[in-house]
Design a protein around this motif. Structure first.
Motif, PDB file in Angstrom:
ATOM      1  N   ARG A 108      39.333  32.575  53.059  1.00 13.83           N
ATOM      2  CA  ARG A 108      38.392  32.776  51.962  1.00 13.83           C
ATOM      3  C   ARG A 108      38.940  34.136  51.400  1.00 13.83           C
ATOM      4  O   ARG A 108      38.846  34.159  50.134  1.00 13.83           O
ATOM      5  N   ASP A 109      39.549  35.131  52.372  1.00 17.08           N
ATOM      6  CA  ASP A 109      39.905  36.222  51.689  1.00 17.08           C
ATOM      7  C   ASP A 109      41.123  36.086  50.570  1.00 17.08           C
ATOM      8  O   ASP A 109      41.270  36.560  49.698  1.00 17.08           O
ATOM      9  N   ALA A 110      41.964  34.931  50.903  1.00 13.60           N
ATOM     10  CA  ALA A 110      42.869  34.710  50.108  1.00 13.60           C
ATOM     11  C   ALA A 110      42.526  33.899  48.632  1.00 13.60           C
ATOM     12  O   ALA A 110      42.963  34.589  47.840  1.00 13.60           O
ATOM     13  N   LYS A 111      41.357  33.391  48.659  1.00 11.89           N
ATOM     14  CA  LYS A 111      40.787  32.721  47.579  1.00 11.89           C
ATOM     15  C   LYS A 111      40.149  34.025  46.786  1.00 11.89           C
ATOM     16  O   LYS A 111      40.345  33.876  45.525  1.00 11.89           O
ATOM     17  N   LEU A 112      39.363  34.965  47.290  1.00  8.80           N
ATOM     18  CA  LEU A 112      39.018  35.842  46.662  1.00  8.80           C
ATOM     19  C   LEU A 112      39.993  36.866  46.102  1.00  8.80           C
ATOM     20  O   LEU A 112      40.071  37.342  44.998  1.00  8.80           O
ATOM     21  N   GLU A 113      41.024  36.940  46.838  1.00 13.59           N
ATOM     22  CA  GLU A 113      42.392  37.823  46.362  1.00 13.59           C
ATOM     23  C   GLU A 113      43.015  37.011  45.045  1.00 13.59           C
ATOM     24  O   GLU A 113      43.247  37.747  44.201  1.00 13.59           O
ATOM     25  N   ALA A 114      43.123  35.677  45.007  1.00 18.11           N
ATOM     26  CA  ALA A 114      43.427  35.079  44.056  1.00 18.11           C
ATOM     27  C   ALA A 114      42.786  34.947  42.874  1.00 18.11           C
ATOM     28  O   ALA A 114      43.012  35.164  41.639  1.00 18.11           O
ATOM     29  N   LEU A 115      41.430  34.996  42.814  1.00 20.64           N
ATOM     30  CA  LEU A 115      40.525  35.054  41.911  1.00 20.64           C
ATOM     31  C   LEU A 115      40.588  36.628  41.185  1.00 20.64           C
ATOM     32  O   LEU A 115      40.512  36.714  39.851  1.00 20.64           O
ATOM     33  N   ALA A 116      40.517  37.499  42.246  1.00 23.08           N
ATOM     34  CA  ALA A 116      40.675  38.998  41.499  1.00 23.08           C
ATOM     35  C   ALA A 116      42.062  39.344  40.659  1.00 23.08           C
ATOM     36  O   ALA A 116      41.698  39.952  39.818  1.00 23.08           O
ATOM     37  N   LEU A 117      42.994  38.501  41.329  1.00 25.37           N
ATOM     38  CA  LEU A 117      44.277  38.731  40.516  1.00 25.37           C
ATOM     39  C   LEU A 117      44.261  38.113  39.030  1.00 25.37           C
ATOM     40  O   LEU A 117      44.588  38.610  37.979  1.00 25.37           O
ATOM     41  N   VAL A 118      43.875  36.908  38.934  1.00 24.70           N
ATOM     42  CA  VAL A 118      43.552  36.171  37.794  1.00 24.70           C
ATOM     43  C   VAL A 118      42.636  37.067  36.876  1.00 24.70           C
ATOM     44  O   VAL A 118      42.695  36.982  35.771  1.00 24.70           O
ATOM     45  N   GLN A 119      41.596  37.269  37.223  1.00 22.16           N
ATOM     46  CA  GLN A 119      40.614  38.118  36.661  1.00 22.16           C
ATOM     47  C   GLN A 119      41.420  39.463  35.961  1.00 22.16           C
ATOM     48  O   GLN A 119      41.155  39.783  34.801  1.00 22.16           O
ATOM     49  N   LYS A 120      42.115  40.447  36.769  1.00 20.49           N
ATOM     50  CA  LYS A 120      42.671  41.318  36.268  1.00 20.49           C
ATOM     51  C   LYS A 120      43.790  40.862  35.362  1.00 20.49           C
ATOM     52  O   LYS A 120      43.888  41.698  34.201  1.00 20.49           O
ATOM     53  N   GLN A 121      44.661  39.870  35.609  1.00 19.42           N
ATOM     54  CA  GLN A 121      45.533  39.601  34.568  1.00 19.42           C
ATOM     55  C   GLN A 121      45.043  39.058  33.289  1.00 19.42           C
ATOM     56  O   GLN A 121      45.670  39.411  32.313  1.00 19.42           O
TER      57      GLN A 121
END
Length: 87
Positions: free
Chosen positions: A18-31
């Motif tokens: 779950r944490d990996a999914k949240l990190e991936a979403l946060a990265l895409v949102q930021k980029q």
């Protein structure tokens, strides 16, 4: 986005996934700013809820009768369209 088998063994076991999914979403949102209207946790919750909308275990849903004219492909298209609107 699928939860995988670790969820069935308990939330603690599923936390890294779950944490990996949240990190991936946060990265895409930021980029790219995609889905930035929602927090990563809210977006993940919304997408997973949509994906499980027709699941018989959904407390708010009702399983479709076997004579239902809406196919699995129709439901999949509905989910994809709804997620596109979220993003």
């Amino acid at each position: 986005m699928e939860r995988g088998d670790s969820y069935d063994r308990g939330p603690v076991v599923a936390a890294p996934t779950r944490d990996a999914k949240l990190e991936a979403l946060a990265l895409v949102q930021k980029q790219d700013g995609i889905g930035a209207v929602f927090s990563p946790a809210a977006l993940l919750t919304l997408v997973l809820s949509l994906a499980l909308a027709w699941n018989p275990s959904n407390a708010t849903g009702m399983s479709a009768p076997t004579t239902d004219a809406e196919s699995t492909d129709d439901r999949r298209r509905s989910i994809i369209q709804a997620v596109r609107h979220l993003l």
